[in-house]
Design an enzyme around this catalytic site. Structure first.
Site, PDB file in Angstrom:
ATOM      1  N   SER A 128       5.720  -0.940   9.679  1.00  0.00           N
ATOM      2  CA  SER A 128       4.257  -0.849   9.568  1.00  0.00           C
ATOM      3  C   SER A 128       3.639  -1.265  10.899  1.00  0.00           C
ATOM      4  CB  SER A 128       3.762  -1.793   8.460  1.00  0.00           C
ATOM      5  OG  SER A 128       2.374  -2.018   8.621  1.00  0.00           O
ATOM      6  N   HIS A 147       5.266   3.706   9.568  1.00  0.00           N
ATOM      7  CA  HIS A 147       4.374   3.523   8.419  1.00  0.00           C
ATOM      8  C   HIS A 147       2.950   3.244   8.903  1.00  0.00           C
ATOM      9  CE1 HIS A 147       3.707   2.317   4.153  1.00  0.00           C
ATOM     10  NE2 HIS A 147       2.928   1.369   4.640  1.00  0.00           N
ATOM     11  N   ASP A 203      -0.817   2.447   7.840  1.00  0.00           N
ATOM     12  CA  ASP A 203      -1.631   1.930   6.737  1.00  0.00           C
ATOM     13  C   ASP A 203      -3.096   2.279   6.947  1.00  0.00           C
ATOM     14  OD1 ASP A 203       0.221   0.446   5.003  1.00  0.00           O
ATOM     15  OD2 ASP A 203       0.577  -0.788   6.785  1.00  0.00           O
ATOM     16  N   MET A 254      -6.825   2.266   5.652  1.00  0.00           N
ATOM     17  CA  MET A 254      -7.658   1.497   4.702  1.00  0.00           C
ATOM     18  C   MET A 254      -9.124   1.810   4.925  1.00  0.00           C
ATOM     19  SD  MET A 254      -5.865  -2.202   5.103  1.00  0.00           S
ATOM     20  CE  MET A 254      -4.095  -2.375   4.983  1.00  0.00           C
ATOM     21  N   HIS A 256       0.325   5.770   4.468  1.00  0.00           N
ATOM     22  CA  HIS A 256       0.015   5.063   3.217  1.00  0.00           C
ATOM     23  C   HIS A 256      -1.508   4.982   3.098  1.00  0.00           C
ATOM     24  CE1 HIS A 256       0.358   0.902   0.991  1.00  0.00           C
ATOM     25  NE2 HIS A 256      -0.171   1.838   0.219  1.00  0.00           N
ATOM     26  N   MET A 287      -4.700   3.852   1.569  1.00  0.00           N
ATOM     27  CA  MET A 287      -5.349   2.872   0.691  1.00  0.00           C
ATOM     28  C   MET A 287      -6.839   3.184   0.746  1.00  0.00           C
ATOM     29  SD  MET A 287      -3.002  -0.360   1.769  1.00  0.00           S
ATOM     30  CE  MET A 287      -2.414   0.511   3.213  1.00  0.00           C
ATOM     31  N   MET A 330       4.287  -1.790  -4.330  1.00  0.00           N
ATOM     32  CA  MET A 330       3.635  -2.786  -3.468  1.00  0.00           C
ATOM     33  C   MET A 330       4.118  -4.173  -3.884  1.00  0.00           C
ATOM     34  SD  MET A 330       1.789  -1.356  -1.161  1.00  0.00           S
ATOM     35  CE  MET A 330       1.197  -2.897  -0.479  1.00  0.00           C
ATOM     36  N   GLY A 359      -3.878  -4.530   1.528  1.00  0.00           N
ATOM     37  CA  GLY A 359      -5.058  -4.900   2.324  1.00  0.00           C
ATOM     38  C   GLY A 359      -4.727  -5.569   3.636  1.00  0.00           C
ATOM     39  N   PHE A 360      -3.688  -6.391   3.632  1.00  0.00           N
ATOM     40  CA  PHE A 360      -3.387  -7.172   4.833  1.00  0.00           C
ATOM     41  C   PHE A 360      -1.882  -7.298   5.042  1.00  0.00           C
ATOM     42  CE2 PHE A 360      -7.442  -8.407   3.112  1.00  0.00           C
ATOM     43  CZ  PHE A 360      -8.263  -8.332   4.225  1.00  0.00           C
ATOM     44  N   GLY A 361      -1.497  -7.351   6.316  1.00  0.00           N
ATOM     45  CA  GLY A 361      -0.115  -7.642   6.661  1.00  0.00           C
ATOM     46  C   GLY A 361       0.111  -9.145   6.635  1.00  0.00           C
ATOM     47  N   GLY A 362       1.349  -9.556   6.728  1.00  0.00           N
ATOM     48  CA  GLY A 362       1.668 -10.982   6.857  1.00  0.00           C
ATOM     49  C   GLY A 362       1.587 -11.794   5.583  1.00  0.00           C
ATOM     50  N   ASP A 399       6.920  -2.333  -0.050  1.00  0.00           N
ATOM     51  CA  ASP A 399       5.991  -2.606   1.052  1.00  0.00           C
ATOM     52  C   ASP A 399       5.269  -3.932   0.817  1.00  0.00           C
ATOM     53  OD1 ASP A 399       4.097  -2.496   3.082  1.00  0.00           O
ATOM     54  OD2 ASP A 399       3.036  -0.751   2.294  1.00  0.00           O
ATOM     55  N   GLY A 400       5.469  -4.863   1.760  1.00  0.00           N
ATOM     56  CA  GLY A 400       4.743  -6.133   1.719  1.00  0.00           C
ATOM     57  C   GLY A 400       5.672  -7.324   1.698  1.00  0.00           C
ATOM     58  N   GLY A 459       6.536  -5.033   8.388  1.00  0.00           N
ATOM     59  CA  GLY A 459       5.455  -5.232   9.346  1.00  0.00           C
ATOM     60  C   GLY A 459       5.689  -6.451  10.196  1.00  0.00           C
ATOM     61  N   SER A 460       5.118  -7.592   9.780  1.00  0.00           N
ATOM     62  CA  SER A 460       5.122  -8.768  10.645  1.00  0.00           C
ATOM     63  C   SER A 460       6.514  -9.306  10.966  1.00  0.00           C
ATOM     64  CB  SER A 460       4.219  -9.862  10.061  1.00  0.00           C
ATOM     65  OG  SER A 460       4.370  -9.908   8.681  1.00  0.00           O
TER      66      SER A 460
HETATM   67  C1  DX5 Z   1      -0.430  -3.935   3.157  1.00  0.00           C
HETATM   68  C2  DX5 Z   1       0.279  -2.817   3.879  1.00  0.00           C
HETATM   69  C3  DX5 Z   1       1.650  -3.163   4.382  1.00  0.00           C
HETATM   70  C4  DX5 Z   1       1.751  -4.367   5.256  1.00  0.00           C
HETATM   71  C5  DX5 Z   1       3.151  -4.665   5.679  1.00  0.00           C
HETATM   72  O1  DX5 Z   1      -1.565  -3.443   2.556  1.00  0.00           O
HETATM   73  O2  DX5 Z   1       0.414  -1.701   3.051  1.00  0.00           O
HETATM   74  O3  DX5 Z   1       2.246  -2.001   4.976  1.00  0.00           O
HETATM   75  O4  DX5 Z   1       0.933  -4.277   6.363  1.00  0.00           O
HETATM   76  O5  DX5 Z   1       3.144  -5.784   6.485  1.00  0.00           O
HETATM   77  P1  DX5 Z   1       4.045  -7.070   6.207  1.00  0.00           P
HETATM   78  O6  DX5 Z   1       5.467  -6.614   6.339  1.00  0.00           O
HETATM   79  O7  DX5 Z   1       3.621  -8.006   7.265  1.00  0.00           O
HETATM   80  O8  DX5 Z   1       3.737  -7.548   4.819  1.00  0.00           O
HETATM   81 ZN    ZN Z   2       1.678   0.036   3.649  1.00  0.00          ZN
END
Ligand code: DX5
Ligand code: ZN
Length: 214
Positions: free
Chosen positions: A9, A34, A36, A38, A67, A69, A138, A143-146, A172-173, A194-195
């Site tokens: 991501s 990937h 994201d 939003m 993806h 959202m 999910m 909504g957010f990474g990390g 994912d997440g 992601g992170s």
């Molecule tokens: C959240 C996203 C994810 C997310 C993944 O809404 O769909 O793709 O950013 O990031 P990590 O791996 O940091 O959870």
């Molecule tokens: Zn995603």
């Protein structure tokens, strides 16, 4: 040995160097990128849209896994496919005729993913999931990474594997070396990272280790 696909991501990437960073991910062994998307309505965050996806498309040769959202995906499917999306995933909870969105994705020759938020039971949207090529579980609230992986997701992955033996199962997440092992054991084929990947000093080694879980 099962083939595990890694879809990094870019949500928490450095957008000043996005092209370079995507290329580095490809060179480190990523299978997909990937993206994201939003809209600030379906989720309480605004990330990026078409021009960024187009830019990513120009930077790499691997498939883009988009993806969505967003509240109403139908009018945007063709635009994202034209921007370079090879896999288009939308949410079962979005306000749309999901069957129509699946048909539109397939009409455009793309792979169709349907995603479920942590509190949406698979049985509730079984007919729609049946139409998809890939089911995205999910493992955090979108909504957010990390964020941290929600432990109950592992059971949901196992159930998805059982209900849909022939489909790709994506998670994912909150995926890191530890949670990835649980997700793969439960039946996930595609890991969005992601992170944990962004913070890994040895990205190639990290991706190789995740793939070796299969
Ligand atoms: C959240 C996203 C994810 C997310 C993944 O809404 O769909 O793709 O950013 O990031 P990590 O791996 O940091 O959870
Ligand atoms: Zn995603």
């Amino acid at each position: 040995m099962r083939k595990i696909l890694i879809s990094p991501s870019i949500l928490n990437a450095d957008f000043a160097k996005l092209g370079e960073q995507c290329l580095a991910l490809q060179q480190s062994g990523a299978d997909w990128i990937h993206c994201d998307v939003m809209d600030g309505v379906f989720v309480p965050n605004i990330s990026f849209g078409l021009p960024v996806v187009e830019g990513v498309y120009k930077s790499v040769d691997i498939p883009l896994d988009v993806h969505l959202m967003i509240r109403d995906p139908l009018p945007y499917v063709e635009k994202f496919v034209n921007a370079g999306a090879k896999i288009v995933t939308f949410h079962a909870e979005s306000q749309c005729d999901g069957a129509k969105v699946c048909r539109e994705i397939h009409r455009l020759g793309a792979t169709c993913g349907v995603s479920v938020k942590p509190n949406t039971p698979l049985e509730k949207v079984k007919d729609l999931l049946e139409m998809a090529d890939m089911i995205l579980i999910m493992s955090v609230e979108p909504g957010f990474g990390g964020q941290s992986y929600i432990a109950l997701s592992t059971e949901k992955i196992a159930l998805a594997r059982k209900l849909f033996p022939d489909k790709l199962i994506q998670v994912d997440g909150g995926i890191n070396a530890h949670t990835a092992a649980q997700a793969v054991k439960a039946g996930a084929d595609v890991l969005v990272v992601g992170s944990a990947l962004l913070n890994a000093a040895d990205k190639k080694g990290f991706i190789a280790a995740l793939k070796a879980l299969g």
